[in-house]
Structures are given as C-alpha cells and as structure tokens.
Design an enzyme around this catalytic site. Structure first.
Site, PDB file in Angstrom:
ATOM      1  NE  ARG A   4      -1.882  -2.361   3.180  1.00  0.00           N
ATOM      2  CZ  ARG A   4      -2.257  -2.898   4.339  1.00  0.00           C
ATOM      3  NH1 ARG A   4      -3.444  -2.589   4.855  1.00  0.00           N
ATOM      4  NH2 ARG A   4      -1.464  -3.725   4.996  1.00  0.00           N
ATOM      5  N   GLY A  42       2.344 -14.328   6.245  1.00  0.00           N
ATOM      6  CA  GLY A  42       1.494 -13.757   7.290  1.00  0.00           C
ATOM      7  C   GLY A  42       2.258 -13.509   8.586  1.00  0.00           C
ATOM      8  CB  THR A  43       1.490 -11.222  11.430  1.00  0.00           C
ATOM      9  OG1 THR A  43       0.112 -11.619  11.482  1.00  0.00           O
ATOM     10  CG2 THR A  43       1.582  -9.886  10.714  1.00  0.00           C
ATOM     11  NE  ARG A  53      31.771  18.725  -1.179  1.00  0.00           N
ATOM     12  CZ  ARG A  53      32.802  18.703  -2.032  1.00  0.00           C
ATOM     13  NH1 ARG A  53      33.400  19.824  -2.377  1.00  0.00           N
ATOM     14  NH2 ARG A  53      33.224  17.565  -2.525  1.00  0.00           N
ATOM     15  CB  ALA A  70      47.089  39.744  -2.035  1.00  0.00           C
ATOM     16  NE  ARG A  88      50.720  40.271  -5.770  1.00  0.00           N
ATOM     17  CZ  ARG A  88      50.907  41.079  -4.766  1.00  0.00           C
ATOM     18  NH1 ARG A  88      51.537  42.223  -4.952  1.00  0.00           N
ATOM     19  NH2 ARG A  88      50.484  40.761  -3.593  1.00  0.00           N
TER      20      ARG A  88
HETATM   21  C1  UD1 Z   1      -1.883  -6.098  11.268  1.00  0.00           C
HETATM   22  C2  UD1 Z   1      -2.838  -6.951  12.101  1.00  0.00           C
HETATM   23  C3  UD1 Z   1      -4.119  -6.145  12.352  1.00  0.00           C
HETATM   24  C4  UD1 Z   1      -3.766  -4.845  13.055  1.00  0.00           C
HETATM   25  C5  UD1 Z   1      -2.704  -4.062  12.280  1.00  0.00           C
HETATM   26  C6  UD1 Z   1      -2.235  -2.898  13.123  1.00  0.00           C
HETATM   27  C7  UD1 Z   1      -2.434  -9.284  11.473  1.00  0.00           C
HETATM   28  C8  UD1 Z   1      -2.946 -10.457  10.727  1.00  0.00           C
HETATM   29  N1  UD1 Z   1      -3.145  -8.168  11.389  1.00  0.00           N
HETATM   30  O1  UD1 Z   1      -2.520  -5.846  10.031  1.00  0.00           O
HETATM   31  O2  UD1 Z   1      -5.024  -6.903  13.177  1.00  0.00           O
HETATM   32  O3  UD1 Z   1      -4.930  -4.054  13.222  1.00  0.00           O
HETATM   33  O4  UD1 Z   1      -1.587  -4.898  11.973  1.00  0.00           O
HETATM   34  O5  UD1 Z   1      -1.411  -2.058  12.411  1.00  0.00           O
HETATM   35  O6  UD1 Z   1      -1.416  -9.379  12.113  1.00  0.00           O
HETATM   36  N2  UD1 Z   1       4.842  -8.907   8.356  1.00  0.00           N
HETATM   37  C9  UD1 Z   1       5.820  -9.899   8.281  1.00  0.00           C
HETATM   38  N3  UD1 Z   1       5.581 -11.016   7.546  1.00  0.00           N
HETATM   39  C10 UD1 Z   1       4.416 -11.237   6.908  1.00  0.00           C
HETATM   40  C11 UD1 Z   1       3.414 -10.238   7.000  1.00  0.00           C
HETATM   41  C12 UD1 Z   1       3.661  -9.104   7.736  1.00  0.00           C
HETATM   42  O7  UD1 Z   1       6.892  -9.752   8.841  1.00  0.00           O
HETATM   43  O8  UD1 Z   1       4.285 -12.299   6.290  1.00  0.00           O
HETATM   44  C13 UD1 Z   1       5.124  -7.683   9.138  1.00  0.00           C
HETATM   45  C14 UD1 Z   1       5.052  -6.415   8.326  1.00  0.00           C
HETATM   46  O9  UD1 Z   1       6.319  -6.075   7.814  1.00  0.00           O
HETATM   47  C15 UD1 Z   1       4.561  -5.389   9.336  1.00  0.00           C
HETATM   48  C16 UD1 Z   1       3.752  -6.223  10.326  1.00  0.00           C
HETATM   49  O10 UD1 Z   1       4.136  -7.566  10.121  1.00  0.00           O
HETATM   50  O11 UD1 Z   1       5.611  -4.774  10.018  1.00  0.00           O
HETATM   51  C17 UD1 Z   1       2.252  -6.063  10.100  1.00  0.00           C
HETATM   52  O12 UD1 Z   1       1.939  -6.447   8.789  1.00  0.00           O
HETATM   53  P1  UD1 Z   1       0.869  -5.673   7.899  1.00  0.00           P
HETATM   54  O13 UD1 Z   1       0.777  -6.336   6.611  1.00  0.00           O
HETATM   55  O14 UD1 Z   1       1.132  -4.227   7.941  1.00  0.00           O
HETATM   56  O15 UD1 Z   1      -0.447  -6.000   8.752  1.00  0.00           O
HETATM   57  P2  UD1 Z   1      -1.795  -5.200   8.763  1.00  0.00           P
HETATM   58  O16 UD1 Z   1      -2.600  -5.564   7.580  1.00  0.00           O
HETATM   59  O17 UD1 Z   1      -1.563  -3.773   8.997  1.00  0.00           O
HETATM   60 CA    CA Z   2       0.223  -2.545   9.203  1.00  0.00          CA
END
Ligand code: UD1
Ligand code: CA
Length: 536
Positions: A38, A109-110, A370, A460, A477
């Site tokens: 996004r 996923g998280t 610099r 100078a 000079r």
């Molecule tokens: C996540 C939460 C959501 C919460 C929101 C808050 C989950 C499933 N959802 O959603 O409930 O309201 O955060 O901001 O957790 N990441 C990984 N590996 C992955 C996916 C994500 O390391 O496979 C990391 C991302 O880099 C990020 C964090 O996890 O730092 C959250 O991921 P993101 O995709 O932003 O989750 P949201 O959709 O915001």
């Molecule tokens: Ca997020």
C-alpha cells in the site's frame, strides 16, 4: 564523524539513555518482513523514514529498552537492505545483547513471521523466554510507558495473551477487536478483509502489540490455519485459540489513539511524521532548548541538543547531529550528522554535513561544509566558504569566499578572501598543508600537493606551486605596468575618434621600448610589492 562514531551515537539514541529497566525473561519479536504494497514504493515499507529514522528502528529501539531476553527481528522483503540498516543502527549495542535477525523467506502472514524466530529462542543451553512482546515493524509512535503498562496488565490479570487496542473514528484497514459483550472480555480479532459488515462497524482496533506467555506462543502458532481472505497465517488468530482453551486474554485500550497508528500508506507515513516531529520538539523544549518558531524547526529522532541553545525558524537538524549547549543557529540552516561543541554560533543559511565544529566557533552566513571537516576551537568560517575533508586549526579564520578541500590548516592561520586549494588535477586529489600562524593574502591559489611552513606569509594574488619554507615570504604575480594619463587619453580618443593612445596594446609596444623600460620598472615594483602587498 567516523562511521563508528556515528553508529555509537545512533545506537545510544535508539536506546535512549534514561529508559527504564529491562524486564527479566522478556523476549521481543519485531515483524519486519512484509512488502508494504500500500506504500506503492520500490523500498521495503519498514525502511521508510519517520523523522529521519527507518520505521523499523523505532520498534527495535523500544524492544532493546525493555527486553531482558533477546530481541529478534524478522526480515524478508529486501532483507539485505533491512539487515544493513538494523546492523548499522545497533552496532556497539551499548552493553545490550545485539539484535538477532531471522529471515522469513515467503511472506505468509504475521503468525508465520513470528514462527521464524523460534530457532533463536530454542537454542540448547540457553534459558527459554518466560514471555514475549511482539511488535509490528510499522508502529513507530508506540511509547515505552504504554508497553510497560501492557506488561503490567498481563501480569496482574495472569493473562495468556494481552493486546493493545485503540478506539478510532475511522477503523478501516485495521483488525477489529470482537468482545464477548460490549466492554466484556476479548473473544477474537477479525481482520478488516474477513470482517462481516457488523464487525466492520466496530471501532476498537488491534494496534499490533502483543504480550504472550512463553509456554503458549509457539504451540499456538503451530496450529494456525490460513483459511481466510488473504490465505495467510494470522498472528491475531492466537487470541481466539487462547479463549477456546479457556485461557485469559486481557487488553489495554490506548488513551491517545495516535500512538497506535500503523503505517500502511504514504498518508499514514505523513501523519506519523507530524506526530513524531511534534513529540521531538516538545522533548527538546522541555530539556531547555529555545525555538523561536517550533513549527518550522525540524529535528530528527537521532539528534541531541544542549540546554540554552537557540534555534531560529527553518532550522533543520538531521541524522545523528549533536549540538552543544548555548549554541545559536540562525534561520535557514541545515545540519546533518555533525558534532557541534558548546557556544558555537551558526549564522543564516549554512549547510553542514558530517563534520565537527568545536566550541566557540562561528560559522556563516552561507557556509557549506561537506563531509570530513573539523573546525577547531574558536575557528571562524565566513560567508561563501566551502570546505571538504579539511581541518581548520584553533583560532584560524577563513572569512570570505574560499574553497578549502583536502587541507590541514594549523592554528591562528588567516585564510585571505578568495583563497582556493587546487586539490584536483582532473583525476586525483592532493593535500595542502598549512602550518601554524601562516598568513595567506587574498586570492591565493595553492596548487596541491603543497606545504606552507609555519609563520610564512603568502602575498595576495599568489599562485603557490612549490613548498614554502617556514617564516618565508612568497609572492608570485604578474608585474604591474602603469601608464600615466593613458585612460584619459583613451576617453578623449573615443570621444574625438582620434588615434589610439600609445601603449594600448602589445603590438604597439616595441621590443626596444620594453627592453628599455621593463627591467627597471620590474625591479622597483617588486621591492614595493614585497613591502606593501602582503595585505590580506
Ligand atoms: C496487522 C494486524 C491487524 C492490526 C494491524 C495494526 C495481522 C494479521 N493483522 O494488520 O489486526 O490491526 O496490523 O497495524 O497481524 N509482516 C511480516 N511477515 C508477513 C506479513 C507481515 O513480517 O508475512 C510484518 C510487516 O512487515 C509489518 C507487520 O508484520 O511490520 C504487520 O503487517 P501488515 O501487513 O502491515 O499488517 P496489517 O494488515 O496492517
Ligand atoms: Ca500494518
């Protein structure tokens, strides 16, 4: 500032000297592997900067300040670059254990992200963490106090999982907190994309900050099921799993929802920037710094400023800059990665990078430093002077219109207006060395490599091509030719369209004439030059 000095400064600042105690047995996992679609960027989301610091470093800094056990960062998307940024910022460690970095090869996923940290914690012969704090890598506004409150709540309630929530006017995009009844215990978190219309209308959101018991975390993660709208292993599903096992889930609701901001878009990045900039200014105002116009004063997260320093409007302090006490910085100046001593005055519109300015010095207006400049105590660098990789000794002055590059300049040296170090031959760079107490007259050119010995005087307009011995006078000079009345005769000629006055150009001046007059003119002129023209 050297790289290591810089790293030391930045890690000191991400650790913050006055942080509270670390929490025994607490491990921290920071999730930073996501792509950040996004953001519409070619750079990993967690590397986007807020107040001059990569977003992920906020979560890591917080982790380092509270963790009694290890801090693990999960990287994935552009892992090499993310790793570099983390390593550069945490080098030195300030007595803390360094950060462990693990890789999530596929961003599933998280929940899957946190699973990748397991090998670090399950190393034989090391104690297993008693509990975990899990942080999203995109919540830079989260404060230590809030996390400590979350940890206390977790203990008080003897919870298995404790989450941080916020109530937002516009909760779209966030996971929603579903409670068993209004204000009742948390039942589960439902992601925006999986939520029913009724769930979507819930305004309480999951911030993405979790405290989880050691014996529960990985067993729950092992059982995650990716059958949801995104086909991902959601960390948030461990909440429902805990409830289903009859375990306790607690929650802390943020008083100020700003703190829970998760940065997914450029709009949210800009919001985070505004909030952090305001906090940083407030912190330095509280510490005794005067800002004539706070709203236009930009201070990066890694900057430190001494008390009684005065910042005028439109001053920008960047990177790991350290400003001493009782400094004055006038409008329109930008200082990046510099160390500035006490009582330094920096006048309007200077650009200073990666340099050191010692106490009592005066710079500006319109100075450009610099990288690699050292201005020793009570140095003076005036308008339109550019310096690079140059040391200006104690009490020395370069007051007007100069370029000084690759030079080592001693104490109490006067660099006359318009002095240039000719340090570059089109291919290579050469050094200029100027001893203590040297006086360089205006418009001196120093053809490097060249050394001017201590106490020497350069007249100078001299182009110095050979080394100058100590205490010598050097002058080089074109001799001056004076023709009395010539200008008046020329004006008359133009007016009356007459013959050109004699001696107008070299063609008219016969060899004979030159042979007769030049030598004597030259001799006497050189004598007077030597006496007169050493003026700067
Ligand atoms: C996540 C939460 C959501 C919460 C929101 C808050 C989950 C499933 N959802 O959603 O409930 O309201 O955060 O901001 O957790 N990441 C990984 N590996 C992955 C996916 C994500 O390391 O496979 C990391 C991302 O880099 C990020 C964090 O996890 O730092 C959250 O991921 P993101 O995709 O932003 O989750 P949201 O959709 O915001
Ligand atoms: Ca997020």
């Amino acid at each position: 500032m050297s790289r290591t000095e810089k790293a030391a400064v930045s890690s000191a600042v991400i650790l913050d000297s006055d942080h509270g105690p670390t929490v025994p047995g607490l491990a921290v996992v920071v999730m930073a592997a996501g792509l950040g679609k996004r953001m519409r960027s070619k750079h990993a989301k967690v590397l986007h900067e807020v107040a001059g610091r990569a977003m992920v470093l906020y979560s890591i800094g917080l982790g380092l300040r509270v963790a009694g056990h290890r801090v693990v960062v999960v990287v994935g998307h552009q892992s090499d670059r993310v790793r570099q940024v983390i390593e550069a910022a945490t080098a030195g460690g300030n007595g803390h254990a360094s950060v462990a970095i693990v890789e999530q090869r596929e961003q599933l996923g998280t929940g899957h992200a946190v699973l990748q940290s397991r090998p670090v914690f399950m190393t034989k012969g090391r104690p297993i963490p008693a509990w975990y704090l899990i942080l999203n890598g995109d919540t830079p506004l989260l404060r230590d106090e809030t996390v400590r409150r979350l940890l206390r709540k977790h203990q008080e309630e003897k919870a298995t999982v404790t989450i941080l929530t916020a109530v937002l006017e516009d909760p779209s995009g966030y996971g929603r907190v579903v409670r068993q009844s209004a204000g009742g215990v948390v039942a589960r978190i439902v992601e925006d994309r999986d939520a029913s219309p009724a769930e979507r209308s819930i305004k309480e959101i999951n911030v993405g900050t979790y405290v989880v018991d050691g014996e529960f975390l990985f067993s729950a993660l092992d059982k995650l099921d990716p059958s949801n709208a995104q086909g991902e292993y959601y960390l948030t599903d461990i909440i429902h799993a805990a409830v289903a096992q009859g375990r306790r889930v607690a929650a802390v609701v943020l008083d100020n929802s700003d703190e829970g901001l998760g940065v997914n878009t450029r709009g949210q990045l800009a919001e985070a920037e505004q909030v952090i900039r305001r906090q940083i200014r407030q912190r330095w105002l509280d510490a005794g710094v005067t800002m004539i116009d706070p709203a236009s004063t930009w201070i990066d997260a890694g900057v430190a400023i001494g008390a009684d320093t005065i910042l005028y409007s439109n001053v920008v302090l960047e990177g790991a800059t350290v400003l001493g006490q009782e400094c004055v910085v006038r409008p329109g100046t930008r200082i990046t990665d510099c160390v500035v001593g006490n009582g330094v005055e920096i006048l309007d519109h200077c650009i200073l990078r990666d340099s050191r300015i010692e106490e009592g010095s005066t710079l500006g207006p319109f100075v450009h430093l610099r990288p690699g400049v050292i201005v020793r105590k009570k140095g003076k660098v005036g308008n339109f002077v550019e310096m690079k990789k140059t040391e200006l000794g104690e009490g020395s002055k370069a007051n007007h219109l100069s370029y000084l590059g690759d030079a080592k300049i001693g104490k109490d040296v006067n660099i006359g207006a318009g002095t240039i170090t000719c340090n570059y031959d089109g291919a290579r760079k050469f050094e200029t060395v100027i001893g203590d107490g040297v006086f360089l007259g205006s418009d001196t050119q120093l053809i490097a490599p060249v050394t001017v010995g201590a106490g020497a005087i350069v007249a100078a307009g001299t182009t110095v091509t050979k080394d100058v011995p100590q205490d010598a006078l050097v002058i080089a000079r074109v001799p001056q030719v004076t023709r009395e009345g010539w200008a008046a005769r020329r004006r008359a000629m133009i007016a009356g369209n007459q013959r050109q006055p004699a001696g107008a150009d070299h063609k008219e001046e016969s060899d004979n004439h030159r042979a007769k007059h030049r030598p004597s003119v030259l001799k006497s002129r050189q004598k007077t030059n030597a006496k007169k023209s050493v003026r700067g």
